[in-house]
Design a protein around this motif. Structure first.
Motif, mmCIF file in Angstrom:
data_model
loop_
_atom_site.group_PDB
_atom_site.id
_atom_site.type_symbol
_atom_site.label_atom_id
_atom_site.label_comp_id
_atom_site.label_asym_id
_atom_site.label_seq_id
_atom_site.Cartn_x
_atom_site.Cartn_y
_atom_site.Cartn_z
ATOM 1 N N PHE A 252 0.829 -1.201 0.000
ATOM 2 C CA PHE A 252 0.000 0.000 0.000
ATOM 3 C C PHE A 252 0.868 1.257 0.000
ATOM 4 O O PHE A 252 0.542 2.239 -0.668
ATOM 5 C CB PHE A 252 -0.916 -0.002 1.235
ATOM 6 C CG PHE A 252 -1.750 1.248 1.367
ATOM 7 C CD1 PHE A 252 -2.878 1.438 0.581
ATOM 8 C CD2 PHE A 252 -1.388 2.246 2.268
ATOM 9 C CE1 PHE A 252 -3.640 2.597 0.701
ATOM 10 C CE2 PHE A 252 -2.144 3.395 2.393
ATOM 11 C CZ PHE A 252 -3.274 3.567 1.609
ATOM 12 N N SER A 253 1.990 1.222 0.729
ATOM 13 C CA SER A 253 2.880 2.390 0.781
ATOM 14 C C SER A 253 3.514 2.654 -0.577
ATOM 15 O O SER A 253 3.723 3.813 -0.959
ATOM 16 C CB SER A 253 3.964 2.181 1.842
ATOM 17 O OG SER A 253 4.746 1.037 1.532
ATOM 18 N N ASP A 254 3.827 1.582 -1.332
ATOM 19 C CA ASP A 254 4.387 1.760 -2.677
ATOM 20 C C ASP A 254 3.376 2.426 -3.604
ATOM 21 O O ASP A 254 3.723 3.321 -4.386
ATOM 22 C CB ASP A 254 4.806 0.416 -3.263
ATOM 23 C CG ASP A 254 6.028 -0.157 -2.567
ATOM 24 O OD1 ASP A 254 6.808 0.645 -2.030
ATOM 25 O OD2 ASP A 254 6.185 -1.390 -2.551
ATOM 26 N N ILE A 255 2.136 1.975 -3.517
ATOM 27 C CA ILE A 255 1.084 2.565 -4.345
ATOM 28 C C ILE A 255 0.862 4.025 -3.968
ATOM 29 O O ILE A 255 0.721 4.901 -4.820
ATOM 30 C CB ILE A 255 -0.224 1.762 -4.204
ATOM 31 C CG1 ILE A 255 -0.015 0.334 -4.722
ATOM 32 C CG2 ILE A 255 -1.353 2.441 -4.953
ATOM 33 C CD1 ILE A 255 -1.195 -0.582 -4.489
ATOM 34 N N LYS A 256 0.849 4.291 -2.657
ATOM 35 C CA LYS A 256 0.661 5.654 -2.173
ATOM 36 C C LYS A 256 1.794 6.561 -2.651
ATOM 37 O O LYS A 256 1.570 7.698 -3.086
ATOM 38 C CB LYS A 256 0.609 5.653 -0.641
ATOM 39 C CG LYS A 256 0.092 6.937 -0.024
ATOM 40 C CD LYS A 256 -1.401 7.056 -0.158
ATOM 41 C CE LYS A 256 -1.936 8.255 0.613
ATOM 42 N NZ LYS A 256 -3.395 8.411 0.484
ATOM 43 N N ALA A 257 3.028 6.059 -2.579
ATOM 44 C CA ALA A 257 4.178 6.826 -3.032
ATOM 45 C C ALA A 257 4.116 7.092 -4.532
ATOM 46 O O ALA A 257 4.476 8.182 -4.993
ATOM 47 C CB ALA A 257 5.470 6.097 -2.676
ATOM 48 N N ALA A 258 3.668 6.107 -5.299
ATOM 49 C CA ALA A 258 3.542 6.284 -6.744
ATOM 50 C C ALA A 258 2.541 7.394 -7.067
ATOM 51 O O ALA A 258 2.764 8.212 -7.979
ATOM 52 C CB ALA A 258 3.108 4.974 -7.396
ATOM 53 N N LYS A 259 1.445 7.449 -6.337
ATOM 54 C CA LYS A 259 0.459 8.510 -6.551
ATOM 55 C C LYS A 259 1.024 9.881 -6.183
ATOM 56 O O LYS A 259 0.741 10.883 -6.847
ATOM 57 C CB LYS A 259 -0.800 8.213 -5.732
ATOM 58 C CG LYS A 259 -1.589 6.999 -6.217
ATOM 59 C CD LYS A 259 -2.831 6.758 -5.371
ATOM 60 C CE LYS A 259 -3.623 5.550 -5.878
ATOM 61 N NZ LYS A 259 -4.833 5.289 -5.058
ATOM 62 N N THR A 260 1.840 9.930 -5.116
ATOM 63 C CA THR A 260 2.467 11.187 -4.715
ATOM 64 C C THR A 260 3.409 11.688 -5.798
ATOM 65 O O THR A 260 3.414 12.881 -6.139
ATOM 66 C CB THR A 260 3.248 11.006 -3.398
ATOM 67 O OG1 THR A 260 2.352 10.573 -2.378
ATOM 68 C CG2 THR A 260 3.906 12.311 -2.973
ATOM 69 N N ILE A 261 4.215 10.784 -6.354
ATOM 70 C CA ILE A 261 5.162 11.171 -7.402
ATOM 71 C C ILE A 261 4.423 11.585 -8.663
ATOM 72 O O ILE A 261 4.850 12.507 -9.379
ATOM 73 C CB ILE A 261 6.136 10.013 -7.678
ATOM 74 C CG1 ILE A 261 6.996 9.761 -6.426
ATOM 75 C CG2 ILE A 261 7.028 10.319 -8.868
ATOM 76 C CD1 ILE A 261 7.756 8.471 -6.449
ATOM 77 N N ALA A 262 3.314 10.933 -8.966
ATOM 78 C CA ALA A 262 2.503 11.349 -10.111
ATOM 79 C C ALA A 262 1.978 12.767 -9.914
ATOM 80 O O ALA A 262 1.933 13.566 -10.865
ATOM 81 C CB ALA A 262 1.343 10.373 -10.307
ATOM 82 N N THR A 263 1.596 13.101 -8.688
ATOM 83 C CA THR A 263 1.140 14.460 -8.386
ATOM 84 C C THR A 263 2.271 15.463 -8.557
ATOM 85 O O THR A 263 2.075 16.571 -9.090
ATOM 86 C CB THR A 263 0.595 14.537 -6.945
ATOM 87 O OG1 THR A 263 -0.419 13.556 -6.765
ATOM 88 C CG2 THR A 263 0.018 15.913 -6.658
ATOM 89 N N LEU A 264 3.496 15.094 -8.106
ATOM 90 C CA LEU A 264 4.661 15.959 -8.308
ATOM 91 C C LEU A 264 4.908 16.205 -9.790
ATOM 92 O O LEU A 264 5.228 17.337 -10.206
ATOM 93 C CB LEU A 264 5.911 15.316 -7.689
ATOM 94 C CG LEU A 264 6.009 15.255 -6.168
ATOM 95 C CD1 LEU A 264 7.251 14.465 -5.769
ATOM 96 C CD2 LEU A 264 6.064 16.647 -5.571
ATOM 97 N N THR A 265 4.744 15.162 -10.593
ATOM 98 C CA THR A 265 4.950 15.287 -12.038
ATOM 99 C C THR A 265 3.957 16.259 -12.654
ATOM 100 O O THR A 265 4.327 17.120 -13.472
ATOM 101 C CB THR A 265 4.822 13.915 -12.714
ATOM 102 O OG1 THR A 265 5.747 13.001 -12.115
ATOM 103 C CG2 THR A 265 5.095 14.014 -14.202
#
Length: 336
Positions: A252-265
């Motif tokens: 779940f933390s990996d998925i959450k981090a991926a969404k955060t990085i997508a937001t940064l992008t």
């Protein structure tokens, strides 16, 4: 990152004293926001063992790039603008006369701004790759993503970004860095008296580099989220068939981090796009004074958005930041 081929009058440059005061106030507030936000980010990611991971090092690198903008780039603009207001100088006045012939701060400040911008997008690209490996190959993550490799990639990113930032000065004799009264920043400009040459087009390297990495980042994000969606579907089918789930799912933390990085992008893409339009327009001969001010300062404002995105998207980051804030308040009250 391009100045006008000739200095022209515009509403931004020739504004009233009140408007200038509002602009300087905005710059000062932005400096404070960038410094505080990125200092908190560095303390969280480098001061906590649970955040001392390859992902944490990459986010710390991103914070250092943003912090450099808040320490050098914006304060320099504040200094110049306050000096010009006190001197009541006209817009045609050469700002470079503020400094000696032997040292022009814009040569440093402009290179730092361009380099840190390139570092930001390359770091976001590396963050996306790191998350995609964690999601697509979770069992191989620790073997592939190591601290040593991450630190090496961070070093390469900084070297390559600053080399690219300095390339117009190295490979084109007709380009210099000067303070622009339109953008209120140190921008690339043609040497006085010279006509545009083919070397001027070297500035297209900046939008080409950034949009290439942004395009790759978006493509990798799409691949990662497609994998997450496919896994979710397979998990539901296995659950219905009562055979259990034998897949190696991303956490779940990996998925959450991926969404955060997508937001940064998305945030960086939105802030950089006006600059790309401005650079291409200048190479084609357009002179957009008002637009240059808004384009450059929208990009600069992005330097304080990362900590906001982390605080909203990452619960662990938010909790650690609150812990640090509470600890500092307790220490202050104890001293009293």
């Amino acid at each position: 990152m391009v100045d006008e081929l000739q200095k022209t009058n515009c509403s931004i440059c020739c504004c009233t004293f009140t408007s200038k005061m509002l602009t300087v106030t905005f710059m000062i507030l932005l400096t404070i926001a960038i410094l505080l936000g990125n200092l908190v980010t560095l303390v969280v990611f480098l001061g906590s063992k649970r955040f001392c991971t390859p992902q944490g090092y990459l986010k710390a690198s991103l914070a250092v790039a943003d912090l450099a903008v808040g320490v050098l780039v914006v304060p320099f603009s504040v200094y110049v603008e306050i000096f010009l207001m006190l001197k009541e100088t006209s817009t045609e006045w050469e700002v470079d006369n503020l400094f000696s012939d032997y040292f022009q701060p814009c040569m440093v400040i402009g290179t730092v701004y361009a380099g840190c911008t390139l570092v930001s997008i390359s770091t976001i690209f590396l963050l996306t790759i790191e998350r995609s490996i964690a999601i697509l190959k979770p069992l191989h993550r620790e073997a592939v993503i190591t601290r040593k490799r991450t630190l090496s990639l961070i070093g390469i990113s900084w070297f390559a970004s600053f080399f690219l930032a300095a390339s117009p000065l190295i490979f084109s004799e007709g380009i210099v860095l000067q303070y622009s009264p339109c953008s209120r920043m140190c921008n690339f400009a043609l040497v006085a008296g010279r006509l545009p040459q083919n070397g001027w087009k070297i500035l297209l390297l900046f939008p080409a580099f950034d949009f290439t990495l942004l395009g790759g980042t978006v493509a990798i994000n799409i691949l990662s989220f497609s994998s997450i969606r496919q896994y979710s579907k397979q998990r539901k089918l296995l659950a219905k068939s009562d055979r259990g789930c034998r897949l190696s799912p991303p956490s779940f933390s990996d998925i959450k981090a991926a969404k955060t990085i997508a937001t940064l992008t998305l945030a960086f893409t939105a802030s950089f796009s006006p600059i790309a339009v401005f650079v291409v327009g200048n190479v084609l001969g357009c002179q957009w004074c008002d637009f240059s001010f808004f384009a450059f300062w929208i990009l600069t404002s992005n330097s304080c958005w990362n900590v906001i995105i982390y605080s909203v998207r990452d619960q662990k980051f938010r909790q650690r930041a609150l812990e640090l804030l509470t600890a500092s308040k307790l220490a202050a009250s104890t001293d009293r």
